[in-house]
Design a protein around this motif. Structure first.
Motif, short mmCIF file in Angstrom:
data_model
loop_
_atom_site.label_atom_id
_atom_site.label_comp_id
_atom_site.label_asym_id
_atom_site.label_seq_id
_atom_site.Cartn_x
_atom_site.Cartn_y
_atom_site.Cartn_z
N ILE A 147 0.87 -1.18 0.00
CA ILE A 147 0.00 0.00 0.00
C ILE A 147 0.91 1.23 0.00
N GLN A 148 0.60 2.17 -0.88
CA GLN A 148 1.39 3.40 -0.90
C GLN A 148 0.53 4.56 -1.38
N GLU A 149 0.71 5.71 -0.73
CA GLU A 149 0.04 6.92 -1.14
C GLU A 149 0.69 7.45 -2.42
N LEU A 150 -0.15 7.87 -3.37
CA LEU A 150 0.39 8.47 -4.59
C LEU A 150 0.91 9.87 -4.28
N ASP A 151 2.09 10.16 -4.74
CA ASP A 151 2.68 11.47 -4.56
C ASP A 151 2.54 12.21 -5.90
N TYR A 152 1.61 13.14 -5.95
CA TYR A 152 1.31 13.82 -7.21
C TYR A 152 2.44 14.72 -7.68
N ALA A 153 3.38 15.03 -6.83
CA ALA A 153 4.56 15.79 -7.25
C ALA A 153 5.37 15.00 -8.28
N ASN A 154 5.18 13.69 -8.30
CA ASN A 154 5.92 12.84 -9.23
C ASN A 154 5.24 12.67 -10.58
N LEU A 155 4.09 13.30 -10.80
CA LEU A 155 3.46 13.26 -12.11
C LEU A 155 4.37 13.95 -13.13
N ALA A 156 4.53 13.34 -14.27
CA ALA A 156 5.38 13.91 -15.33
C ALA A 156 4.58 14.86 -16.21
N GLU A 157 5.26 15.88 -16.71
CA GLU A 157 4.62 16.76 -17.70
C GLU A 157 4.64 16.04 -19.04
N PRO A 158 3.69 16.23 -19.89
CA PRO A 158 2.63 17.22 -19.82
C PRO A 158 1.40 16.74 -19.05
N TYR A 159 1.46 15.57 -18.42
CA TYR A 159 0.29 15.01 -17.74
C TYR A 159 -0.04 15.71 -16.43
N LYS A 160 0.97 16.20 -15.73
CA LYS A 160 0.77 16.74 -14.39
C LYS A 160 -0.35 17.77 -14.33
N SER A 161 -0.27 18.83 -15.10
CA SER A 161 -1.28 19.89 -15.07
C SER A 161 -2.65 19.36 -15.48
N LYS A 162 -2.65 18.59 -16.54
CA LYS A 162 -3.91 18.07 -17.08
C LYS A 162 -4.60 17.13 -16.08
N MET B 101 -4.09 16.89 -12.77
CA MET B 101 -4.51 17.60 -11.55
C MET B 101 -5.78 18.42 -11.80
N GLU B 102 -5.91 18.98 -12.98
CA GLU B 102 -7.11 19.76 -13.30
C GLU B 102 -8.31 18.85 -13.54
N GLU B 103 -8.14 17.81 -14.37
CA GLU B 103 -9.26 16.95 -14.75
C GLU B 103 -9.70 16.01 -13.63
N ALA B 104 -8.76 15.35 -12.99
CA ALA B 104 -9.10 14.32 -12.01
C ALA B 104 -9.31 14.88 -10.61
N PRO C 285 -6.09 19.21 -3.46
CA PRO C 285 -5.27 18.09 -2.98
C PRO C 285 -6.18 16.94 -2.56
N SER C 286 -5.94 15.80 -3.11
CA SER C 286 -6.70 14.62 -2.77
C SER C 286 -5.73 13.45 -2.80
N LYS C 287 -5.90 12.53 -1.90
CA LYS C 287 -4.94 11.44 -1.81
C LYS C 287 -5.56 10.12 -2.26
N HIS C 288 -4.88 9.45 -3.15
CA HIS C 288 -5.24 8.09 -3.52
C HIS C 288 -4.18 7.16 -2.93
N GLN C 289 -4.62 6.03 -2.49
CA GLN C 289 -3.72 4.97 -2.04
C GLN C 289 -3.69 3.91 -3.13
N MET C 290 -2.51 3.42 -3.44
CA MET C 290 -2.37 2.31 -4.38
C MET C 290 -2.27 1.03 -3.56
N PHE C 291 -3.10 0.07 -3.90
CA PHE C 291 -3.08 -1.25 -3.27
C PHE C 291 -2.62 -2.26 -4.32
#
Length: 163
Positions: free
Chosen positions: A121-136, A138-141, A146-152
């Motif tokens: 189990i690990q929390e997703l760290d959105y700082a690690n999103l790569a561009e050009p996906y990061k902005s898109k 964070m805006e769309e999803a 700030p919202s936290k997803h856990q990966m199982f």
């Protein structure tokens, strides 16, 4: 497994169910996948820590992923839009709880049930999103909130297919 996993999870959706017969919760999910890691057939799902089902996933070592025929699409919508905190959404959705031979919860109406045992189990760290996906993303999803997803990541221990 006879299904296209990308279609199965991303388009047809699934119910993630954790708990036991005395107390369980379920939610609709469309984020995840299946593969092979650490020499085990595995699933990976992503659940927000604000979801009621998340509490059940934290408390129990195993859970189920349940898949349905298209005629249950409305039931999956109900399970994805109502919270089990204050509503009996299983009843509202017209689903029948089913305890698997392993003691996990699913539903009689499911055409396929995958039993999963948590490995990682690990929390997703959105700082690690790569561009050009990061902005898109964070805006769309997340609408830039700030919202936290856990990966199982979980081992697949059983697959039940209705004949």
């Amino acid at each position: 497994m006879p299904d296209n996993v990308i279609q199965l999870i991303g388009k047809e959706w699934m119910l993630v169910t954790a708990g036991d017969e005395s107390s369980f919760n379920t939610m609709t999910a469309s984020w995840g996948g299946m593969g092979y890691i650490w020499e085990r057939p595995s699933t990976f799902i992503f659940i927000r820590d604000t979801r009621y089902t998340y509490q059940f996933l934290q408390l129990h070592e195993s859970f189920t992923l349940s898949f349905f025929n298209e005629k249950y699409r409305n039931a999956l919508r109900i399970c994805g839009t109502m919270s089990g905190r204050n509503t009996d959404k299983v009843k509202e959705a017209g689903l029948t709880p089913l305890e698997t031979p392993s003691g996990l919860m699913s539903f009689e109406e499911a055409r396929m049930i995958i039993e999963c045992k948590k490995m990682f189990i690990q929390e997703l760290d959105y700082a690690n999103l790569a561009e050009p996906y990061k902005s898109k993303i964070m805006e769309e999803a997340y609408k830039n909130e700030p919202s936290k997803h856990q990966m199982f990541i979980s081992e697949i221990v059983n697959i039940w297919i209705k004949k």
